[in-house]
Structures are given as C-alpha cells and as structure tokens.
Scaffold this motif. Structure first.
Motif, short mmCIF file in Angstrom:
data_model
loop_
_atom_site.label_atom_id
_atom_site.label_comp_id
_atom_site.label_asym_id
_atom_site.label_seq_id
_atom_site.Cartn_x
_atom_site.Cartn_y
_atom_site.Cartn_z
N GLN A 107 5.83 15.39 0.07
CA GLN A 107 5.56 15.49 -1.37
C GLN A 107 4.04 15.66 -1.59
O GLN A 107 3.25 14.74 -1.37
N PRO B 95 1.81 15.60 -4.09
CA PRO B 95 0.95 14.58 -4.71
C PRO B 95 0.88 13.30 -3.89
O PRO B 95 -0.13 12.58 -3.94
N ASN B 96 1.92 13.02 -3.13
CA ASN B 96 1.93 11.83 -2.27
C ASN B 96 0.97 12.02 -1.10
O ASN B 96 0.22 11.11 -0.75
N LEU C 194 -2.46 11.65 -2.41
CA LEU C 194 -2.77 10.24 -2.64
C LEU C 194 -3.22 9.60 -1.34
O LEU C 194 -4.23 8.88 -1.29
#
Lengths: 270, 270
Positions: B90, B92-93, B96
């Motif tokens: 993912q 955006p993960n 992060l």
C-alpha cells in the motif's frame, strides 16, 4: 467524566454513516469517550464542516471557529479533534491515530515486532477502504461524485456489474486469505491480524455490512458460495462484540441511505 | 556499502513509473540505498509480483519465494521489503514507513508536537494520492481498471471533463492553501509542511508532473491562471533538488506511458 480525560471529537456530516462510521466504530468498540456533533447538533455539524473545508476558509484552520492552529487544513470530513492541539482528517489517518491510542493497531500481538503491527494494520485498513468503501461508492457514482446518480445511471450499471463480478470477489478473497493466514502467522483465528480486534477488522465489518445492504442479491450469492466464510464470520463476530452490539442497536447508529452504500436494485444481481 | 546497512527493496512492475514512483522518489530524494528489481531484472519483477499477489498464493506470503513470514499478504504492488522481517504494501503505508525512517515525516519541525507531524504528513500524502493519482487514473478508466481504455472511452470523456474542470482545480486549490498556511503555522515557505521536504511534497510533485504530461492543455491553463502559483513552484522546487534532479535525468526514471498518467488528447482541454 474525569477531568484528566480529553474526549475525542468526531466532526462528520449528519444523517449518514459514511466515512465517519469507521471512526465511530473504533471509538464505540473500545468504549472510548467521544462527542459526535452530527448526532448532538446536526446544524452545527454542517456549519462546522463548511467552515473547515471552504475554499476561501483562509490559509489556516485557525480562521475557522472549529479550527485548531498548527494543523494543516483538511479537504473533507471526517475530522477528528483531540484536545487543544490536534485536528486531523482523512479516514485512514484518523484510524491510524486512534488505533495507536485505543489498542487497535495489533501491537503486542507479535513480540519483538516493534511498530510493525502499526504498518500491517494500516495496510489492511487502506485496502479495505479502497475495495469495500471507495469502490462500492464509485459503483453508483463512476463519473463524478458531484453529479446525481440519475445523471450517470448508464455508466453506473456497467461499473456496478464489474464491481459485483470482479472487484468485490477479489477483495473478499483477499481478506479471506488474510484471516486464514493470520493463525499460521501466530495470530488468533477469526481475526485479520494478531491476537484480536484491530481497526482493520472494524473497517472490513463496516464494508461487508454496507455492501450487504447495497447489493443484497450479489452478496447473498457470494456468501452462499462458501468461498468467503471467514470474511462473513468476521462480520458476524464484530457485530456480536458486546460494545459493538450495543452501539448497532442504539439510536447512534445511523441507517444507510444516500451515502456510500445505496440500494439501487438495478445495480444489483438479477 | 557498509554491512550494517539493510537496503530497502522496492518490488514494482517494470516499464512504468506508476504507484512505485512515489516510493522511488522518497528513496532517491534522501540518497537512500535501495534495490529496484523492476530496473535490475524486469522478468524477475513480474514473476515476483505474480507470486506475491496470486489468488492461490496460499495463506501466507511465506509460500512465495519473495515472501517474508509474519507479514500479511498484500493485494497489489508496490511492495517494500526491508531486511529479513519486513514486507509491506500500500503506497501510503510504505511512505509512512519510509518517512519515519528517512526524515520525511515533518518530525522536529514543530517542537513539542510529538508524533503529530507523522499524522499531518500522512493526511497530506493520502489526499495527494486521492486527487492527483487515483482520480487522474480513473479519468481514463472510470468503469473498470481491468478493461481497455477503448472499451470505456465515452465514459472517460465525461469523467475527464469533470476531473479537469472540478476535481483537479479543487485539489490544486487545497494544496495551494496548505503551502500558503504552512508559513503562518511556523513552517518554511514553499513547502507543504514544517521546516522542509516531506513525503507529501514528493507525492504532490509526482502528481503535478504526471498530470502536466497527461493533460498539458488543461494544466497550462490552470498554471496561467495564477491561482496555484505555490503548487507549480513546489513542483519546480522538488525537481531542482540536487538528488531529485540527478534522478530525473538518469535512466532510472521511467517515462510515462500506459500507467496512471496517459496522454489521450481527447481527454484534455480543446
């Protein structure tokens, strides 16, 4: 209420579960103190959101009476305010924040993993929001969220057919695999990650719940296929958690309507 | 290369920038050691991804030669592998995870904020991916990502018109406001958050860059309007960072093609 507790404040549109429901479920499932302006004062909820997201709201949320200086503005609700300093938006971001604080991030389930559980749960949350929320919405609004359904009905028929036949089974199959694998990875059977309930289980619950409402015939067939037994069992297990059960039976749980999950029979299976 | 450094491994489709490009930019902009199988061995990249996302790949990524036991499976690339224990997906993960480790999370920019910068940057990353990546993709694939463009051309024309006229200006206006407000919030002028470059700036850079390629006429008009000067200046500033500049001029930067950003003149302004 102890003075030392800073309640969470959910700011979301009144009248629909919507994206705000994921935040509500995280708070309700953990018995967390929170305020919900959509329920306590719908008119204030609308005006607060309008002031927070207005194109001419100024450069900083501090220009809004609801704003909190130091936080970048948000584009859309839900918003979560927490005390005097925190105002954040974006559903998966709010869930990340809450999961860390409310024990929904899978922490401690895999000793020695450090913060790895946070990223694993975040990955599952993001995927569930993609496939069981955003794509379920786009099935009835494939052209523009700002246009009426009636103005994109033909396109919705095509997209919904693809969603029911391709995308939805793909996502359900994925989460079935994740639940099945969790036990092999040392986690607890029946849950997506680690030793118990996480934010990801709540998002999958809400997605399955909404899609059962919107596409009852398609979901009936998928459930009857037996290919996704673990996912449907997870839906039932979350609904049966005492705190979630009490919430679902309360007036705080808004009925589905004209939000993400809509019951248009022409978009469902025959 | 020191033996104490564990390189990051990006696993993504060869031949297109795609979602993997956001990960590449975070690694390149920080001068971080990484491997990129799409570039070093395209055939292995494809077979690795296929084994990681196959519907019958088994219950755990450990059943794939590329898998890492203990990590839940992913649904789609990009994947990031980091050492013997971490395999996450993912976009955006992954951002992060990297932002926390590579100094792209806005940490330290607001003394006393604790981990608040992580959530603020994550919020901006998620919003930029929504509006400048996902919606730019759906402009040419509004019905189904699994169908050819030619089979959804009429619907794409409607959706792209809405994207150019409504959604794109909305997102550009939002990021203009965020940049403008950052200085008032005590941050550094020209950037989205805090005292310098964050993962969010890189995502906005890539979004603007791709949309300039896909919709040159519409973007030309939006740039000429003067309403989004800060956003276009940010695009230029990121492109001019020495490490980013060197990357963009290298063979490692894949050309746009049949990925997220596609140049279909009939979807652009007249």
């Amino acid at each position: 209420m102890s003075l030392s507790i800073t309640p969470y404040e959910l700011i979301y549109w009144p009248g629909i579960p919507g994206r705000g429901e994921h935040v509500r479920l995280a708070l309700e499932a953990t018995g967390t103190l929170y305020t919900d302006v959509a329920k306590s004062d719908p008119g204030v909820a609308v005006s607060t959101i309008q002031s927070l997201v207005a194109d001419d709201a100024g450069d900083n949320t501090s220009s809004s009476p609801a704003g909190v200086p130091g936080n970048p503005p948000g584009l859309a609700p839900p918003f979560l305010r927490h005390g005097d300093r925190v105002l954040i938006s974006q559903t998966p971001n709010i869930l990340l924040y809450l999961a860390q604080r409310l024990g929904l991030a899978g922490a401690g389930s895999a000793p020695g993993d450090g913060d790895l559980g946070m990223y694993h749960v975040n990955q599952l949350v993001l995927t569930a929001l993609d496939g069981l929320s955003d794509e379920a919405h786009d099935a009835h609004h494939p052209i523009a969220s700002g246009l009426y359904y009636e103005d994109q009905r033909a396109e919705a028929k095509r997209r919904a057919e693809n969603y029911r036949g391709e995308r939805l089974p793909k996502f359900l199959g994925y989460f079935e695999r994740v639940i099945k694998g969790n036990e092999e990875r040392g986690g607890k059977g029946g849950w997506l990650y680690g030793g118990g309930l996480t934010a990801a289980d709540l998002v999958v619950f809400q997605g399955v719940d909404g899609i059962k409402y919107a596409f009852p015939k398609a979901m009936g067939k998928l459930e009857a296929s037996g290919n996704y037994d673990r996912v449907f069992a997870l839906h039932k297990a979350v609904a049966g958690l005492p705190k979630v059960k009490a919430y679902l039976e309360s007036e705080r749980r808004a009925p589905y309507g004209m939000g993400i999950y809509r019951k248009y029979p022409e978009l469902d299976d025959e």
